[in-house]
Enzyme design. Structure first.
Site, PDB file in Angstrom:
ATOM      1  N   ARG A   1      28.994 -16.539  31.717  1.00  0.00           N
ATOM      2  CA  ARG A   1      27.934 -16.198  31.671  1.00  0.00           C
ATOM      3  C   ARG A   1      27.564 -16.603  29.909  1.00  0.00           C
ATOM      4  NH1 ARG A   1      24.593 -10.752  29.928  1.00  0.00           N
ATOM      5  NH2 ARG A   1      22.507 -11.946  30.183  1.00  0.00           N
TER       6      ARG A   1
ATOM      7  N   HIS B   1      25.982  -3.881  22.237  1.00  0.00           N
ATOM      8  CA  HIS B   1      25.606  -5.433  22.533  1.00  0.00           C
ATOM      9  C   HIS B   1      26.385  -6.476  22.078  1.00  0.00           C
ATOM     10  CE1 HIS B   1      22.200  -3.768  24.224  1.00  0.00           C
ATOM     11  NE2 HIS B   1      21.782  -3.037  22.946  1.00  0.00           N
TER      12      HIS B   1
ATOM     13  N   ALA C   1      19.633  -6.142  30.102  1.00  0.00           N
ATOM     14  CA  ALA C   1      18.745  -6.291  30.100  1.00  0.00           C
ATOM     15  C   ALA C   1      17.217  -5.031  30.651  1.00  0.00           C
ATOM     16  CB  ALA C   1      18.146  -6.944  31.036  1.00  0.00           C
TER      17      ALA C   1
ATOM     18  N   ARG D   1      17.838 -12.667  18.677  1.00  0.00           N
ATOM     19  CA  ARG D   1      16.860 -13.508  19.309  1.00  0.00           C
ATOM     20  C   ARG D   1      15.820 -13.199  20.026  1.00  0.00           C
ATOM     21  NH1 ARG D   1      21.487 -12.124  24.457  1.00  0.00           N
ATOM     22  NH2 ARG D   1      20.354 -14.262  24.901  1.00  0.00           N
TER      23      ARG D   1
ATOM     24  N   ASN E   1      26.438  -0.568  27.300  1.00  0.00           N
ATOM     25  CA  ASN E   1      26.094  -1.810  27.152  1.00  0.00           C
ATOM     26  C   ASN E   1      24.812  -1.749  27.654  1.00  0.00           C
ATOM     27  OD1 ASN E   1      25.107  -3.973  26.699  1.00  0.00           O
ATOM     28  ND2 ASN E   1      26.785  -5.602  26.427  1.00  0.00           N
TER      29      ASN E   1
ATOM     30  N   PRO F   1      23.026  -4.945  34.104  1.00  0.00           N
ATOM     31  CA  PRO F   1      23.178  -5.817  35.415  1.00  0.00           C
ATOM     32  C   PRO F   1      23.592  -7.020  34.187  1.00  0.00           C
ATOM     33  CG  PRO F   1      20.733  -4.264  34.830  1.00  0.00           C
ATOM     34  CD  PRO F   1      22.014  -3.885  33.839  1.00  0.00           C
ATOM     35  N   ASN F   2      24.256  -7.818  35.071  1.00  0.00           N
ATOM     36  CA  ASN F   2      25.152  -9.430  34.531  1.00  0.00           C
ATOM     37  C   ASN F   2      25.736  -9.587  33.662  1.00  0.00           C
ATOM     38  OD1 ASN F   2      22.742 -10.980  36.222  1.00  0.00           O
ATOM     39  ND2 ASN F   2      21.195 -10.301  34.092  1.00  0.00           N
TER      40      ASN F   2
ATOM     41  N   GLU G   1      25.048   2.222  21.492  1.00  0.00           N
ATOM     42  CA  GLU G   1      24.773   0.665  22.333  1.00  0.00           C
ATOM     43  C   GLU G   1      25.546   0.029  21.875  1.00  0.00           C
ATOM     44  OE1 GLU G   1      20.744   0.745  21.019  1.00  0.00           O
ATOM     45  OE2 GLU G   1      20.247  -0.791  22.166  1.00  0.00           O
TER      46      GLU G   1
ATOM     47  N   TYR H   1      27.675 -14.693  24.822  1.00  0.00           N
ATOM     48  CA  TYR H   1      28.369 -13.648  24.947  1.00  0.00           C
ATOM     49  C   TYR H   1      30.008 -13.836  24.751  1.00  0.00           C
ATOM     50  CZ  TYR H   1      23.625 -12.053  26.860  1.00  0.00           C
ATOM     51  OH  TYR H   1      22.318 -11.864  27.033  1.00  0.00           O
TER      52      TYR H   1
HETATM   53  C1  DQA Z   1      23.346  -8.227  26.517  1.00  0.00           C
HETATM   54  C2  DQA Z   1      21.517  -8.410  25.366  1.00  0.00           C
HETATM   55  C3  DQA Z   1      20.780  -7.967  26.530  1.00  0.00           C
HETATM   56  O1  DQA Z   1      19.688  -8.586  25.763  1.00  0.00           O
HETATM   57  C4  DQA Z   1      20.949  -9.147  27.529  1.00  0.00           C
HETATM   58  O2  DQA Z   1      20.291  -9.305  28.806  1.00  0.00           O
HETATM   59  C5  DQA Z   1      22.257  -8.519  28.600  1.00  0.00           C
HETATM   60  C6  DQA Z   1      23.251  -8.604  27.486  1.00  0.00           C
HETATM   61  C7  DQA Z   1      24.497  -8.497  24.971  1.00  0.00           C
HETATM   62  O3  DQA Z   1      25.242  -7.299  25.173  1.00  0.00           O
HETATM   63  O4  DQA Z   1      24.170  -9.150  24.308  1.00  0.00           O
HETATM   64  O5  DQA Z   1      22.193  -9.260  29.094  1.00  0.00           O
HETATM   65  O6  DQA Z   1      23.091  -6.753  26.590  1.00  0.00           O
END
Ligand code: DQA
Length: 153
Positions: A26, A109, A86, A116, A83, A18-19, A107, A31
């Protein structure tokens, strides 16, 4: 005579949750300024150079990601770079789906989740992943790819 067997590489699945379709716009201070298309394009170029085959998937819907992983499971994936956004911090269902796979799972990020908010310090995925790359920005994806290449995925 060449007695070495040539392994046909399987598919490495690159999954973004998501996102992450909003990358570039964003919170770029957290990011970065690259879009997901740019990150995926960079990764595809690297995979081509390494002779690896990638399949890209992004969704804002948990169920769609689970369905994609189930389909990947049926094909016997060579590796997964994910990735989960959330969903990292919340989704037992995503962990369970990834647990079905016997291939290496990395995994990724973009941000360092451990630096954070405390709710981001917990990953449902880390316990079943091969490893976690966090805080290396978009380089994390290509680091993951290099790792899978080193494993001869
Ligand atoms: C993320 C970190 C997550 O906490 C966040 O919700 C994201 C992006 C990252 O790539 O740093 O959507 O996965």
């Amino acid at each position: 005579m060449n007695t070495q067997s040539q392994k046909t590489p399987g598919i490495i699945h690159v999954i973004n949750g998501p996102n992450l379709n909003m990358l570039g716009k964003r919170e770029p201070d957290i990011y970065g300024s690259l879009t997901l298309d740019q990150i995926n394009g960079e990764l595809k170029a690297r995979a081509d150079a390494l002779g690896l085959c990638l399949d890209f998937f992004q969704s804002n819907h948990e169920g769609a990601i689970l369905d994609y992983i189930h389909a990947a499971f049926e094909q016997g994936p060579a590796g997964v770079i994910i990735n989960p956004g959330a969903l990292t911090h919340t989704s037992v269902a995503l962990r369970d789906a990834l647990s079905m796979l016997s291939c290496p799972i990395v995994e990724v990020h973009l941000s360092n989740i451990h630096k954070r908010e405390t709710f981001r310090h917990t990953s449902m995925i880390a316990g079943i992943a091969t490893g976690q790359l966090t805080g290396f920005g978009h380089y994390g994806y290509s680091m993951a790819l290099d790792f899978l290449h080193a494993l001869a995925c």
